[in-house]
Motif scaffolding. Sequence first.
Motif, PDB file in Angstrom:
ATOM      1  N   THR A  42       4.169  29.679   4.840  1.00  0.00           N
ATOM      2  CA  THR A  42       4.405  30.339   3.537  1.00  0.00           C
ATOM      3  C   THR A  42       4.529  29.253   2.404  1.00  0.00           C
ATOM      4  O   THR A  42       4.810  28.209   2.292  1.00  0.00           O
ATOM      5  N   GLY A  43       3.663  29.654   1.177  1.00  0.00           N
ATOM      6  CA  GLY A  43       3.816  28.775  -0.057  1.00  0.00           C
ATOM      7  C   GLY A  43       2.859  27.682   0.012  1.00  0.00           C
ATOM      8  O   GLY A  43       2.874  26.766  -0.901  1.00  0.00           O
ATOM      9  N   THR A  44       1.882  27.683   0.963  1.00  0.00           N
ATOM     10  CA  THR A  44       0.976  26.565   0.969  1.00  0.00           C
ATOM     11  C   THR A  44      -0.436  26.744   0.122  1.00  0.00           C
ATOM     12  O   THR A  44      -1.138  25.955  -0.130  1.00  0.00           O
ATOM     13  N   GLY A  45      -0.830  27.835  -0.554  1.00  0.00           N
ATOM     14  CA  GLY A  45      -1.437  28.265  -1.439  1.00  0.00           C
ATOM     15  C   GLY A  45      -2.916  28.927  -0.608  1.00  0.00           C
ATOM     16  O   GLY A  45      -3.994  28.861  -0.780  1.00  0.00           O
ATOM     17  N   LYS A  46      -2.585  29.871   0.371  1.00  0.00           N
ATOM     18  CA  LYS A  46      -3.635  30.386   1.104  1.00  0.00           C
ATOM     19  C   LYS A  46      -4.459  31.263   0.145  1.00  0.00           C
ATOM     20  O   LYS A  46      -5.542  31.567   0.549  1.00  0.00           O
ATOM     21  N   THR A  47      -3.905  32.005  -0.625  1.00  0.00           N
ATOM     22  CA  THR A  47      -4.527  32.887  -1.622  1.00  0.00           C
ATOM     23  C   THR A  47      -5.633  32.340  -2.483  1.00  0.00           C
ATOM     24  O   THR A  47      -6.562  32.624  -2.728  1.00  0.00           O
ATOM     25  N   LEU A  48      -5.112  30.943  -2.956  1.00  0.00           N
ATOM     26  CA  LEU A  48      -5.910  30.288  -3.900  1.00  0.00           C
ATOM     27  C   LEU A  48      -7.271  29.668  -2.957  1.00  0.00           C
ATOM     28  O   LEU A  48      -8.472  29.709  -3.531  1.00  0.00           O
ATOM     29  N   LEU A  99       3.492  13.459  -5.095  1.00  0.00           N
ATOM     30  CA  LEU A  99       3.746  12.899  -6.068  1.00  0.00           C
ATOM     31  C   LEU A  99       2.593  13.341  -7.146  1.00  0.00           C
ATOM     32  O   LEU A  99       3.010  13.538  -8.496  1.00  0.00           O
ATOM     33  N   THR A 100       1.493  13.186  -7.005  1.00  0.00           N
ATOM     34  CA  THR A 100       0.611  13.637  -7.799  1.00  0.00           C
ATOM     35  C   THR A 100       0.426  15.093  -8.222  1.00  0.00           C
ATOM     36  O   THR A 100       0.644  15.434  -9.496  1.00  0.00           O
ATOM     37  N   LEU A 101       0.927  16.013  -7.316  1.00  0.00           N
ATOM     38  CA  LEU A 101       1.194  17.242  -7.422  1.00  0.00           C
ATOM     39  C   LEU A 101       2.398  17.680  -8.642  1.00  0.00           C
ATOM     40  O   LEU A 101       2.562  18.236  -9.626  1.00  0.00           O
ATOM     41  N   PHE A 102       3.568  16.877  -8.208  1.00  0.00           N
ATOM     42  CA  PHE A 102       4.847  16.891  -9.079  1.00  0.00           C
ATOM     43  C   PHE A 102       4.480  16.505 -10.474  1.00  0.00           C
ATOM     44  O   PHE A 102       4.971  17.191 -11.529  1.00  0.00           O
ATOM     45  N   PRO A 141      10.191  22.947   3.083  1.00  0.00           N
ATOM     46  CA  PRO A 141      10.107  24.376   3.905  1.00  0.00           C
ATOM     47  C   PRO A 141       9.183  25.400   3.141  1.00  0.00           C
ATOM     48  O   PRO A 141       8.440  26.210   3.544  1.00  0.00           O
ATOM     49  N   GLY A 142       9.369  25.396   1.566  1.00  0.00           N
ATOM     50  CA  GLY A 142       8.644  26.325   0.859  1.00  0.00           C
ATOM     51  C   GLY A 142       7.411  25.717   0.228  1.00  0.00           C
ATOM     52  O   GLY A 142       6.834  26.574  -0.403  1.00  0.00           O
ATOM     53  N   ASN A 143       6.942  24.534   0.925  1.00  0.00           N
ATOM     54  CA  ASN A 143       5.707  24.209   0.582  1.00  0.00           C
ATOM     55  C   ASN A 143       5.444  23.866  -1.275  1.00  0.00           C
ATOM     56  O   ASN A 143       6.578  23.517  -1.816  1.00  0.00           O
ATOM     57  N   VAL A 144       4.170  24.147  -1.285  1.00  0.00           N
ATOM     58  CA  VAL A 144       3.878  23.990  -2.977  1.00  0.00           C
ATOM     59  C   VAL A 144       4.783  25.041  -3.825  1.00  0.00           C
ATOM     60  O   VAL A 144       4.907  24.616  -4.786  1.00  0.00           O
ATOM     61  N   ARG A 145       4.795  26.185  -3.178  1.00  0.00           N
ATOM     62  CA  ARG A 145       5.817  27.133  -4.097  1.00  0.00           C
ATOM     63  C   ARG A 145       7.174  26.522  -4.424  1.00  0.00           C
ATOM     64  O   ARG A 145       7.665  26.638  -5.538  1.00  0.00           O
ATOM     65  N   GLN A 146       7.641  25.821  -3.523  1.00  0.00           N
ATOM     66  CA  GLN A 146       8.915  25.019  -3.747  1.00  0.00           C
ATOM     67  C   GLN A 146       8.834  23.999  -4.580  1.00  0.00           C
ATOM     68  O   GLN A 146       9.811  23.769  -5.319  1.00  0.00           O
ATOM     69  N   LEU A 147       7.728  23.202  -4.528  1.00  0.00           N
ATOM     70  CA  LEU A 147       7.470  22.021  -5.353  1.00  0.00           C
ATOM     71  C   LEU A 147       7.223  22.539  -6.693  1.00  0.00           C
ATOM     72  O   LEU A 147       7.963  21.868  -7.706  1.00  0.00           O
ATOM     73  N   ILE A 148       6.745  23.434  -6.896  1.00  0.00           N
ATOM     74  CA  ILE A 148       6.466  24.173  -8.513  1.00  0.00           C
ATOM     75  C   ILE A 148       8.000  24.379  -9.047  1.00  0.00           C
ATOM     76  O   ILE A 148       8.278  24.131 -10.099  1.00  0.00           O
TER      77      ILE A 148
END
Length: 445
Positions: free
Chosen positions: A176-182, A311-314, A346-353
Motif C-alpha cells: 500500500t502507498g507505493t503508487g500503483k495507480t500512478l 532523499l530525492t523524493l523528500f 511501512p506506508g511507503n510514498v504515501r507516508q513520505l508525503i
Amino acid sequence: MAQAMKIAIVDDEQDMRQSISQWLALSGYDTETFSSAEEALKVLGPEYPGIVISDIKMPGMDGMQFLKKLMGSDSALPVIMITGHGDVPMAVEAMRVGAFDFLEKPFNPDRMSELAKRATGARRLTLDNRALRRELSDGGQIMKKLIGQSPVMERLREDILDLGQADGHVLIDGETGTGKTLVAHALHAVGSRAGKKFVLISCAALEEEALAKRLFGPMQPEDSMLPAIEEARGGTLVLEDIDALSESLQAKLLSVINEQGTPAETRIVAISNLQEAGKTCEDALRPDLFYRLAALRITVPPLRQRGEDILTLFTRLSEQFSEEYGCDAPQVSAQEAAQLLQAPWPGNVRQLINIAERAVLQSRRGSGTIASLLMSDHEEMQPVMTTEGKPLKEYVEAFERMLIDNTMRRHKGSIASVMDELCLPRRTLNEKMAKYGLQRSDYLA
C-alpha cells in the motif's frame, strides 16, 4: 496555486456593464467588459479562464445566439444570462441550451455575487480536471513523476515502457502507498491507447449490487453514464482492489474478458492492494481469472528498497509543500538524512508525503525534527529504524548527493554560487556531479 478566475460581462448598455463590473470587482473578481457578443467571441474560447455574464436582449447577435455559439465551443463554460422581468420562457430556453443560471431584472447584486462564486468554482474545477487529463495523457510527463535513479525504479520505468506497448491485460501489485495507480496511468499514457478512454473503478468502494451495475450494467434511463466496461471500450479499464471482487463478479468479469478475445477491445489493468499477511492476489481470485489478468505483471517496489531516491523524493515534496505554505523548505542534516534512509516506511510514498508536509509545517513554526516525525508515526513511539544496516560510505554519498542537488536547485544551476556555498573547487564539484549523475542543465531556470 489556483488559477485566477475572470468574469466576462457582455451587455450593449454601458451603464449596466459598468455597474456589474464595479460590483464584482468589489467582490474580488477580475472583470472585462464587451459591448457586443461579436466582440466577446474574439476573446472567449474553450480554455477561457473564467465565466460569462451576458444580457439576453442585444442588437446584432442576441444573447441566445451568443449562448449557442459559446456552448458549441465549450459546453462546460458557465454562462449566466440576464433576462427581462417576467421573461420566464426565454430563461427556461436558455437553461435548456446550456446556461449555468439566469438573473431576472432588476436583480439583487448579492444574488449575482453568489451565482458568480458558484460558477467560477465550477469553472476552476473543469479547467483543473482538463489540465490533469492532459498531464495524464502525456506519457513523458507522467513518467517524470516516477522519480528516482535506483535500480528498482529504473527497472519499473523499463517495465512500464515495455508493457505499455503490449496489448494484454496487466496485474499491478505491491504494498500500500507505493503508487500503483500512478503506474496504471503511466501504462495507459505510454501505449497505443493513450488517446482513448481511461476509466478507474475501486472494487472495494461499492457494495456488490452497486459495483455490478457500475461495471456491467444495465444502467437506468436516468443514469448519465455507461457501464464501465462500455465506457472504457477501446481504452483502459483500471480495477483497483481487484481482490475485493465477489466470486459471482469474478465470473462475470472472466466472461467479459473471454468474449472480447485477442487482442482485447478494452484493456484491463487490475490493481491488487492486499495487506493481509501471507495472502496474495492469487489466493483471492479464481485461478482462471488470475492467470488472464496476470499474463503481464508489474510489482511496484516498496520505498525502503529505493535507497537515496528517498532523499530525492523528500526534497521534491518538501519544496512543493513549502511553496504551498509560503515558507522555506526545511534543511536536512546528515543525521536526518541517515534517519530517512534507515526508516522502514511501512506506508511507503504515501507516508513520505505526510512526513514531508509535516516537516514543512513544523519548520515554519521553528520547532520539531524529522526524527520526531518518524517516531510519532510508530505506535510505540520507539525510534523507527530498519534492521538492515548499510555501509557508512553509502549514507555519506547519499547525503552528499542530496546536498549538491539541493544547492544546485536553490541557485538555479549557478556553478559559482554552489562552489562558494559548499566551499568546493570547480574540479571537485564537477567530479562529484558526474559521479552522482547530476547535470547543470537540469537546474537552469
